[in-house]
Design a protein around this motif. Sequence first.
Motif, PDB file in Angstrom:
ATOM      1  N   GLN A   1       0.842  -1.198   0.000  1.00  0.00           N
ATOM      2  CA  GLN A   1       0.000   0.000   0.000  1.00  0.00           C
ATOM      3  C   GLN A   1       0.876   1.246   0.000  1.00  0.00           C
ATOM      4  O   GLN A   1       0.499   2.271  -0.512  1.00  0.00           O
ATOM      5  CB  GLN A   1      -0.913  -0.009   1.228  1.00  0.00           C
ATOM      6  CG  GLN A   1      -1.981   1.039   1.210  1.00  0.00           C
ATOM      7  CD  GLN A   1      -3.078   0.749   0.207  1.00  0.00           C
ATOM      8  OE1 GLN A   1      -3.355  -0.393  -0.104  1.00  0.00           O
ATOM      9  NE2 GLN A   1      -3.687   1.761  -0.322  1.00  0.00           N
ATOM     10  N   GLY A   2       2.041   1.151   0.615  1.00  0.00           N
ATOM     11  CA  GLY A   2       2.963   2.279   0.678  1.00  0.00           C
ATOM     12  C   GLY A   2       3.911   2.132   1.844  1.00  0.00           C
ATOM     13  O   GLY A   2       3.904   1.126   2.543  1.00  0.00           O
ATOM     14  N   TRP A   3       4.737   3.135   2.028  1.00  0.00           N
ATOM     15  CA  TRP A   3       5.693   3.114   3.131  1.00  0.00           C
ATOM     16  C   TRP A   3       5.920   4.538   3.623  1.00  0.00           C
ATOM     17  O   TRP A   3       5.636   5.498   2.945  1.00  0.00           O
ATOM     18  CB  TRP A   3       7.014   2.474   2.735  1.00  0.00           C
ATOM     19  CG  TRP A   3       7.820   3.289   1.779  1.00  0.00           C
ATOM     20  CD1 TRP A   3       8.762   4.224   2.085  1.00  0.00           C
ATOM     21  CD2 TRP A   3       7.734   3.287   0.360  1.00  0.00           C
ATOM     22  NE1 TRP A   3       9.259   4.799   0.951  1.00  0.00           N
ATOM     23  CE2 TRP A   3       8.640   4.227  -0.132  1.00  0.00           C
ATOM     24  CE3 TRP A   3       6.965   2.573  -0.561  1.00  0.00           C
ATOM     25  CZ2 TRP A   3       8.790   4.474  -1.498  1.00  0.00           C
ATOM     26  CZ3 TRP A   3       7.129   2.824  -1.903  1.00  0.00           C
ATOM     27  CH2 TRP A   3       8.036   3.753  -2.345  1.00  0.00           C
TER      28      TRP A   3
ATOM     29  N   THR B   1       6.342  -0.117   6.470  1.00  0.00           N
ATOM     30  CA  THR B   1       5.605  -0.483   5.268  1.00  0.00           C
ATOM     31  C   THR B   1       4.194  -0.900   5.641  1.00  0.00           C
ATOM     32  O   THR B   1       3.974  -1.576   6.645  1.00  0.00           O
ATOM     33  CB  THR B   1       6.317  -1.651   4.551  1.00  0.00           C
ATOM     34  OG1 THR B   1       7.672  -1.274   4.308  1.00  0.00           O
ATOM     35  CG2 THR B   1       5.645  -1.990   3.237  1.00  0.00           C
TER      36      THR B   1
ATOM     37  N   ARG C   1       1.038  10.977   7.659  1.00  0.00           N
ATOM     38  CA  ARG C   1       1.119  10.190   6.435  1.00  0.00           C
ATOM     39  C   ARG C   1       0.832   8.716   6.726  1.00  0.00           C
ATOM     40  O   ARG C   1       0.122   8.047   5.960  1.00  0.00           O
ATOM     41  CB  ARG C   1       2.506  10.352   5.809  1.00  0.00           C
ATOM     42  CG  ARG C   1       2.720   9.538   4.577  1.00  0.00           C
ATOM     43  CD  ARG C   1       1.949  10.089   3.382  1.00  0.00           C
ATOM     44  NE  ARG C   1       2.218   9.236   2.239  1.00  0.00           N
ATOM     45  CZ  ARG C   1       1.283   8.618   1.521  1.00  0.00           C
ATOM     46  NH1 ARG C   1       0.025   8.810   1.788  1.00  0.00           N
ATOM     47  NH2 ARG C   1       1.608   7.847   0.518  1.00  0.00           N
TER      48      ARG C   1
ATOM     49  N   LEU D   1      -2.093   6.360   5.100  1.00  0.00           N
ATOM     50  CA  LEU D   1      -1.838   5.050   4.492  1.00  0.00           C
ATOM     51  C   LEU D   1      -2.674   3.953   5.142  1.00  0.00           C
ATOM     52  O   LEU D   1      -3.212   3.081   4.455  1.00  0.00           O
ATOM     53  CB  LEU D   1      -0.358   4.689   4.601  1.00  0.00           C
ATOM     54  CG  LEU D   1       0.550   5.176   3.494  1.00  0.00           C
ATOM     55  CD1 LEU D   1       2.004   4.807   3.799  1.00  0.00           C
ATOM     56  CD2 LEU D   1       0.150   4.607   2.158  1.00  0.00           C
TER      57      LEU D   1
END
Length: 66
Positions: free
Chosen positions: A5-7, A21, A48, A52
């Motif tokens: 999904q993102g980091w 992550t 952030r 996420l």
Amino acid sequence: MAEPQGWIDCHDPFGRDRSMTVLVEDDRVLLVAPPGESAVMSATQTRRLHQLLDQAAATSAAPEQG
């Protein structure tokens, strides 16, 4: 298989670059922290991470509980 999904870039307590992550696997959200470390994040990095995790929760197949 878990989908990235993102980091979030962060640091460990000694100032070394690390990352956290966020992964989604079916109806579960996985948060992978630096192995054996603590993650030190700024307020911006924390916001952030929150975004996420919200995105990952929406992406997962889990029914919303409320």
